[in-house]
Scaffold this motif. Sequence first.
Motif, PDB file in Angstrom:
ATOM      1  N   THR A   1      59.054  83.061  74.671  1.00 22.75           N
ATOM      2  CA  THR A   1      58.279  81.855  74.952  1.00 22.75           C
ATOM      3  C   THR A   1      57.828  81.212  73.639  1.00 22.75           C
ATOM      4  N   SER A   2      58.042  79.908  73.520  1.00 24.62           N
ATOM      5  CA  SER A   2      57.709  79.187  72.289  1.00 24.62           C
ATOM      6  C   SER A   2      57.039  77.861  72.636  1.00 24.62           C
ATOM      7  N   VAL A   3      55.900  77.594  72.000  1.00 19.06           N
ATOM      8  CA  VAL A   3      55.123  76.381  72.267  1.00 19.06           C
ATOM      9  C   VAL A   3      54.698  75.750  70.946  1.00 19.06           C
ATOM     10  N   LEU A   4      54.782  74.430  70.877  1.00 19.19           N
ATOM     11  CA  LEU A   4      54.375  73.667  69.700  1.00 19.19           C
ATOM     12  C   LEU A   4      53.174  72.804  70.060  1.00 19.19           C
TER      13      LEU A   4
ATOM     14  N   ILE B   1      48.363  67.544  71.681  1.00 12.47           N
ATOM     15  CA  ILE B   1      49.647  67.370  72.365  1.00 12.47           C
ATOM     16  C   ILE B   1      50.399  68.696  72.298  1.00 12.47           C
ATOM     17  N   ILE B   2      50.753  69.211  73.468  1.00 12.55           N
ATOM     18  CA  ILE B   2      51.404  70.512  73.572  1.00 12.55           C
ATOM     19  C   ILE B   2      52.797  70.329  74.150  1.00 12.55           C
ATOM     20  N   GLN B   3      53.797  70.779  73.420  1.00 16.80           N
ATOM     21  CA  GLN B   3      55.189  70.689  73.863  1.00 16.80           C
ATOM     22  C   GLN B   3      55.753  72.096  74.060  1.00 16.80           C
ATOM     23  N   VAL B   4      56.191  72.376  75.276  1.00 14.18           N
ATOM     24  CA  VAL B   4      56.837  73.663  75.548  1.00 14.18           C
ATOM     25  C   VAL B   4      58.273  73.605  75.030  1.00 14.18           C
ATOM     26  N   ILE B   5      58.608  74.528  74.147  1.00 14.61           N
ATOM     27  CA  ILE B   5      59.971  74.610  73.614  1.00 14.61           C
ATOM     28  C   ILE B   5      60.818  75.510  74.508  1.00 14.61           C
TER      29      ILE B   5
ATOM     30  N   LEU C   1      38.081  65.092  74.329  1.00 14.47           N
ATOM     31  CA  LEU C   1      39.315  65.852  74.126  1.00 14.47           C
ATOM     32  C   LEU C   1      40.390  65.302  75.054  1.00 14.47           C
ATOM     33  N   ASP C   2      41.457  64.806  74.458  1.00 17.80           N
ATOM     34  CA  ASP C   2      42.578  64.250  75.220  1.00 17.80           C
ATOM     35  C   ASP C   2      43.752  65.220  75.081  1.00 17.80           C
ATOM     36  N   VAL C   3      44.045  65.939  76.158  1.00 17.35           N
ATOM     37  CA  VAL C   3      45.076  66.982  76.123  1.00 17.35           C
ATOM     38  C   VAL C   3      46.302  66.521  76.896  1.00 17.35           C
ATOM     39  N   SER C   4      47.467  66.656  76.273  1.00 21.45           N
ATOM     40  CA  SER C   4      48.735  66.304  76.902  1.00 21.45           C
ATOM     41  C   SER C   4      49.640  67.532  76.888  1.00 21.45           C
ATOM     42  N   PHE C   5      50.135  67.926  78.079  1.00 18.81           N
ATOM     43  CA  PHE C   5      50.988  69.099  78.215  1.00 18.81           C
ATOM     44  C   PHE C   5      52.370  68.656  78.659  1.00 18.81           C
ATOM     45  N   LYS C   6      53.377  68.906  77.819  1.00 18.29           N
ATOM     46  CA  LYS C   6      54.739  68.452  78.106  1.00 18.29           C
ATOM     47  C   LYS C   6      55.631  69.657  78.393  1.00 18.29           C
ATOM     48  N   PRO C   7      56.308  69.658  79.544  1.00 15.12           N
ATOM     49  CA  PRO C   7      57.136  70.808  79.916  1.00 15.12           C
ATOM     50  C   PRO C   7      58.387  70.929  79.060  1.00 15.12           C
ATOM     51  N   GLU C   8      59.086  72.036  79.241  1.00 17.25           N
ATOM     52  CA  GLU C   8      60.308  72.309  78.477  1.00 17.25           C
ATOM     53  C   GLU C   8      61.352  71.228  78.700  1.00 17.25           C
TER      54      GLU C   8
ATOM     55  N   SER D   1      48.718  71.344  63.194  1.00 16.15           N
ATOM     56  CA  SER D   1      49.816  71.709  64.086  1.00 16.15           C
ATOM     57  C   SER D   1      50.057  73.203  64.014  1.00 16.15           C
ATOM     58  N   ALA D   2      50.699  73.720  65.058  1.00 16.61           N
ATOM     59  CA  ALA D   2      51.025  75.142  65.089  1.00 16.61           C
ATOM     60  C   ALA D   2      52.126  75.395  66.105  1.00 16.61           C
ATOM     61  N   ARG D   3      52.981  76.329  65.786  1.00 22.01           N
ATOM     62  CA  ARG D   3      53.957  76.851  66.742  1.00 22.01           C
ATOM     63  C   ARG D   3      53.556  78.281  67.051  1.00 22.01           C
ATOM     64  N   PHE D   4      53.468  78.603  68.350  1.00 26.27           N
ATOM     65  CA  PHE D   4      53.097  79.951  68.766  1.00 26.27           C
ATOM     66  C   PHE D   4      54.237  80.516  69.597  1.00 26.27           C
ATOM     67  N   VAL D   5      54.690  81.708  69.202  1.00 25.42           N
ATOM     68  CA  VAL D   5      55.824  82.347  69.867  1.00 25.42           C
ATOM     69  C   VAL D   5      55.367  83.697  70.406  1.00 25.42           C
TER      70      VAL D   5
END
Length: 230
Positions: free
Chosen positions: A38-41, A106-110, A63-70, A30-34
């Motif tokens: 803008t912050s994404v987990l 799994i990508i979650q926009v914070i 590769l199963d990629v899931s992008f979840k908006p803020e 896992s990683a959080r990038f800021v």
Amino acid sequence: MEETRRDGRRANQIRPLAAEQGILNRADGSARFVQGNTSVLAAVYGPAPAKSLRMERSEGATLDVSFKPESGITSSADAESEALLRRSLEEVVLRSRYPRTVVSVIIQVIVDDGAVLSAALNAATMALLNAGVEMTGMALSVTCCITATVSGRSVLLDPCKAEEIDAAATAVVATLSAGGGVLSCHAVGSMSQEEYFACCEAASLGTTAVRSFVRLSAEQKVNREAETVR
């Protein structure tokens, strides 16, 4: 004289960066990038055995990629973002090392304050590194936009949300750390061929700073873990 932006940056300057790895206990990586505000987990699960024949590939991992908006439900734009992220990651993950498995990202926009797709790819890459997934290099990204100024149209690196809204066009450029080649460039809006290539060139240079930051962040994490073992 070079014009300064509303937050005081120069046209070719990216926002301050911050990151953390290994922050989710139940994920394999896992990683959080800021980047600025803008912050994404990102979380990685796997490689794990495919649970269905649809996801199973004998030649390598899926590769199963899931992008979840803020906030709100996933839109068609989010589905397009998923596809762009998956294509970029497929270029670097050594999928042949993990046949008949699935790597879930799994990508979650914070917080979305601009250049969120670039931040999402950078977070995903750091999460894959944290999970120990083998890659040919790091897929990293910087966003550019074309905006009108007093002196004419110009390229702005790493736009904030307000700059994206005002921009005539934006380009999300993904590059490969090993060699710096462009993996993909997703452009939206109206720009000339010269402006398109100027965006690619500016983003490639901007990614150099992101690459140095990601490497330093990963090295610091390894050093901290080594200190706890002693």
